[in-house]
Design a protein around this motif. Structure first.
Motif, short mmCIF file in Angstrom:
data_model
loop_
_atom_site.label_atom_id
_atom_site.label_comp_id
_atom_site.label_asym_id
_atom_site.label_seq_id
_atom_site.Cartn_x
_atom_site.Cartn_y
_atom_site.Cartn_z
N UNK A 13 15.53 -98.40 17.00
CA UNK A 13 15.82 -99.43 16.00
C UNK A 13 16.22 -100.74 16.68
N UNK A 14 17.00 -100.64 17.75
CA UNK A 14 17.43 -101.85 18.46
C UNK A 14 16.26 -102.53 19.17
N UNK A 15 15.25 -101.77 19.57
CA UNK A 15 14.08 -102.38 20.19
C UNK A 15 13.31 -103.24 19.19
N UNK A 16 13.32 -102.83 17.94
CA UNK A 16 12.61 -103.58 16.91
C UNK A 16 13.38 -104.79 16.42
N UNK A 17 14.69 -104.62 16.25
CA UNK A 17 15.49 -105.67 15.64
C UNK A 17 16.94 -105.53 16.11
N UNK A 18 17.49 -106.58 16.70
CA UNK A 18 18.86 -106.53 17.18
C UNK A 18 19.82 -106.44 15.99
N UNK A 19 20.46 -105.30 15.89
CA UNK A 19 21.44 -105.07 14.84
C UNK A 19 22.73 -104.60 15.52
N UNK A 20 23.64 -105.51 15.84
CA UNK A 20 24.83 -105.16 16.62
C UNK A 20 25.64 -104.00 16.05
N UNK A 21 25.62 -103.81 14.75
CA UNK A 21 26.41 -102.72 14.16
C UNK A 21 25.93 -101.35 14.64
N UNK A 22 24.67 -101.25 15.08
CA UNK A 22 24.15 -99.96 15.56
C UNK A 22 24.87 -99.50 16.82
N UNK A 23 25.37 -100.45 17.61
CA UNK A 23 26.08 -100.07 18.83
C UNK A 23 27.32 -99.24 18.53
N UNK A 24 27.89 -99.42 17.35
CA UNK A 24 29.11 -98.71 17.01
C UNK A 24 28.84 -97.33 16.41
N UNK A 25 27.57 -96.99 16.23
CA UNK A 25 27.21 -95.69 15.68
C UNK A 25 26.86 -94.68 16.77
N UNK A 26 26.81 -95.11 18.01
CA UNK A 26 26.43 -94.22 19.10
C UNK A 26 27.60 -94.08 20.07
N UNK A 27 27.61 -93.00 20.87
CA UNK A 27 28.72 -92.83 21.82
C UNK A 27 28.84 -94.02 22.77
N UNK A 28 30.06 -94.46 23.01
CA UNK A 28 30.33 -95.59 23.87
C UNK A 28 30.57 -95.11 25.30
N UNK A 29 29.68 -95.45 26.24
CA UNK A 29 29.87 -94.97 27.61
C UNK A 29 31.07 -95.60 28.31
N UNK A 30 31.57 -96.72 27.80
CA UNK A 30 32.73 -97.37 28.41
C UNK A 30 34.02 -96.63 28.09
N UNK A 31 34.12 -96.15 26.86
CA UNK A 31 35.31 -95.42 26.43
C UNK A 31 34.87 -94.18 25.63
#
Length: 199
Positions: A13-31
């Motif tokens: 989905x992010x490849x098609x359209x940058x939707x920043x909210x999607x980053x919060x739906x997946x595991x965060x490798x930083x924390x």
């Protein structure tokens, strides 16, 4: 497995359209959450192996002195194959010692090659690069992994990201019987190629 599928879907989905909210739906490798640590560790290993393959490909160009002149187009395509083989040879040297490391390394190469595929909407390499589908199979076959290796399933799982990004194909399953994991991957890749010829 569900989280891996979620990450793959959100990535497409992010490849098609940058939707920043999607980053919060997946595991965060930083924390990462404790339950996500294994997934993050595996993903980091695969990513690092893929990045190493790409860097070794570029080192291959330097090793073979490809950077000192501007070759004809057909020579440039062969030089890409040579640099791919150089990188794959480095990976082959480390295979066969540890199954976990073998899977990480070969899946990293698969991830790098699928990334190459994602860069091409029409699956044409152009005048100076080979078609990506040909490069992928040459590199993966050069690794010498068995036809039932996990790498082929990871590849078949990754191909729908290309279709989600560049195509209207919704199903890569040809409904046929497959005698190996490699044949599943090759069949799905052929379906993509057939679709690009009709689009």
């Amino acid at each position: 497995m569900k989280k891996a599928i979620l990450v793959a879907e959100r990535g497409a989905m992010l490849l098609k359209d940058l939707q920043p909210e999607l980053y919060f739906e997946i595991p965060n490798p930083e924390t990462p959450l404790p339950e996500d640590m294994e997934l993050v560790t595996i993903t980091n290993g695969v990513f690092s192996a893929g990045a190493a393959f790409i860097l070794l490909h570029e080192v291959g160009h330097q090793y073979y002195d490809h950077l000192s002149y501007w070759p004809e187009d057909d020579v440039a395509k062969q030089e890409e194959f040579d640099a791919d083989q150089y990188a794959a040879d480095w990976f082959k040297r480390g295979l066969g010692v540890n199954t976990v490391l073998d899977n990480t390394a070969t899946n990293g190469v698969m991830a790098a090659m699928l990334t190459l595929l994602l860069m091409h909407k029409d699956l044409k390499g152009g005048d100076r690069h080979p078609d990506p589908d040909v490069r992928i199979l040459k590199v993966l076959d050069h690794l010498g992994r068995p036809d039932d290796d996990l790498m082929w399933i990871v590849g078949a799982f990754g191909l729908p990201m290309w279709t989600a990004t560049h195509s209207s194909i919704t199903d890569l399953d040809d409904g046929g019987h497959h005698d190996s994991e490699r044949s599943i991957f090759v069949s799905a890749l052929k379906r993509i190629l057939a679709q690009t010829k009709t689009d």
